[in-house]
Enzyme design. Structure first.
Site, PDB file in Angstrom:
ATOM      1  N   HIS A   8       0.818  -1.210   0.000  1.00 17.03           N
ATOM      2  CA  HIS A   8       0.000   0.000   0.000  1.00 17.03           C
ATOM      3  C   HIS A   8       0.848   1.254   0.000  1.00 17.03           C
ATOM      4  O   HIS A   8       2.035   1.212   0.330  1.00 17.03           O
ATOM      5  CB  HIS A   8      -0.991   0.027   1.173  1.00 17.03           C
ATOM      6  CG  HIS A   8      -0.385  -0.001   2.555  1.00 17.03           C
ATOM      7  ND1 HIS A   8      -0.176  -1.154   3.271  1.00 17.03           N
ATOM      8  CD2 HIS A   8       0.046   1.000   3.367  1.00 17.03           C
ATOM      9  CE1 HIS A   8       0.340  -0.866   4.462  1.00 17.03           C
ATOM     10  NE2 HIS A   8       0.507   0.439   4.538  1.00 17.03           N
ATOM     11  N   GLU A  44      -7.137   3.516  10.388  1.00 22.87           N
ATOM     12  CA  GLU A  44      -6.779   3.389   8.982  1.00 22.87           C
ATOM     13  C   GLU A  44      -7.937   2.801   8.190  1.00 22.87           C
ATOM     14  O   GLU A  44      -8.702   1.980   8.685  1.00 22.87           O
ATOM     15  CB  GLU A  44      -5.535   2.513   8.808  1.00 22.87           C
ATOM     16  CG  GLU A  44      -5.721   1.061   9.233  1.00 22.87           C
ATOM     17  CD  GLU A  44      -4.478   0.213   8.970  1.00 22.87           C
ATOM     18  OE1 GLU A  44      -3.376   0.642   9.332  1.00 22.87           O
ATOM     19  OE2 GLU A  44      -4.630  -0.887   8.409  1.00 22.87           O
ATOM     20  N   GLN A  55      -3.926   3.299   1.596  1.00 20.75           N
ATOM     21  CA  GLN A  55      -4.242   3.306   3.019  1.00 20.75           C
ATOM     22  C   GLN A  55      -4.405   4.760   3.446  1.00 20.75           C
ATOM     23  O   GLN A  55      -3.472   5.550   3.301  1.00 20.75           O
ATOM     24  CB  GLN A  55      -3.092   2.654   3.806  1.00 20.75           C
ATOM     25  CG  GLN A  55      -3.296   2.583   5.302  1.00 20.75           C
ATOM     26  CD  GLN A  55      -2.051   2.030   5.992  1.00 20.75           C
ATOM     27  OE1 GLN A  55      -1.007   2.656   6.001  1.00 20.75           O
ATOM     28  NE2 GLN A  55      -2.169   0.845   6.560  1.00 20.75           N
ATOM     29  N   HIS A  79       3.866   7.012   4.032  1.00 19.26           N
ATOM     30  CA  HIS A  79       4.832   5.930   3.836  1.00 19.26           C
ATOM     31  C   HIS A  79       4.409   5.032   2.680  1.00 19.26           C
ATOM     32  O   HIS A  79       3.283   5.126   2.184  1.00 19.26           O
ATOM     33  CB  HIS A  79       5.016   5.096   5.115  1.00 19.26           C
ATOM     34  CG  HIS A  79       3.795   4.365   5.595  1.00 19.26           C
ATOM     35  ND1 HIS A  79       2.904   4.901   6.488  1.00 19.26           N
ATOM     36  CD2 HIS A  79       3.319   3.129   5.308  1.00 19.26           C
ATOM     37  CE1 HIS A  79       1.937   4.030   6.731  1.00 19.26           C
ATOM     38  NE2 HIS A  79       2.162   2.938   6.020  1.00 19.26           N
ATOM     39  N   GLU A 129       7.439   0.693   5.137  1.00 18.13           N
ATOM     40  CA  GLU A 129       6.856  -0.297   6.031  1.00 18.13           C
ATOM     41  C   GLU A 129       6.947  -1.657   5.357  1.00 18.13           C
ATOM     42  O   GLU A 129       6.635  -1.784   4.164  1.00 18.13           O
ATOM     43  CB  GLU A 129       5.387   0.052   6.309  1.00 18.13           C
ATOM     44  CG  GLU A 129       4.638  -0.952   7.170  1.00 18.13           C
ATOM     45  CD  GLU A 129       3.146  -0.608   7.331  1.00 18.13           C
ATOM     46  OE1 GLU A 129       2.643   0.254   6.591  1.00 18.13           O
ATOM     47  OE2 GLU A 129       2.513  -1.202   8.217  1.00 18.13           O
TER      48      GLU A 129
HETATM   49 CO    CO Z   1       0.919   1.286   6.372  1.00 15.92          CO
END
Ligand code: CO
Length: 135
Positions: A8, A44, A55, A79, A129
């Site tokens: 994502h 989220e 996301q 991110h 991530e």
């Molecule tokens: Co994330």
């Protein structure tokens, strides 16, 4: 040990419901789930897009990483998450490369996945991530 998909792209927003509604109106889709992730201080919403997801992240409070990000930089990309098949092996590989990890051990992320964050100093100032997902 390497990433095999973009799991994502995460976008930080002030108002999650408004952002989900707006994202659907502009780009379509339906959230797979909306979940409070206490360990990351966020709520989220995960919106599937092809083999990947967008996301949308809203902070649980101002004194959380995403809360501080929003007050410093405003809304925007927070991110990028890479899918890895074995997160422990991926972390070991990165540590072996001398990379600074925010998480040296996986923690519980959204959707029941194990996740770990890599320090932005590791690559191009970008917060990465790792998300463990079966390949
Ligand atoms: Co994330």
């Amino acid at each position: 040990v390497f990433a095999y998909n973009v799991h994502h792209v995460a976008i930080a927003v002030h108002d999650l419901d408004a952002a989900v509604t707006r994202h659907i109106a502009l780009f379509g889709g339906e959230p797979l789930y909306t979940e409070e992730v206490e360990s990351q201080g966020v709520t989220e919403a995960m919106l599937p897009m092809g083999g990947s997801h967008i996301q949308l992240l809203a902070p649980l409070g101002p004194d959380t990483p995403v809360g501080r990000f929003l007050s410093k930089r405003g809304e925007g990309i927070h991110h990028v998450a890479y899918a890895v098949a074995d997160i422990d092996a991926a972390i070991a590989h990165l540590l072996d490369q001398g990379v600074e990890m925010i998480d040296v051990k996986p923690r519980a992320g959204g959707g029941g996945h194990k996740v770990a964050f890599v320090h932005p100093r590791a690559f191009a100032g970008t917060l990465v991530e790792l998300v463990e997902v079966a390949e």
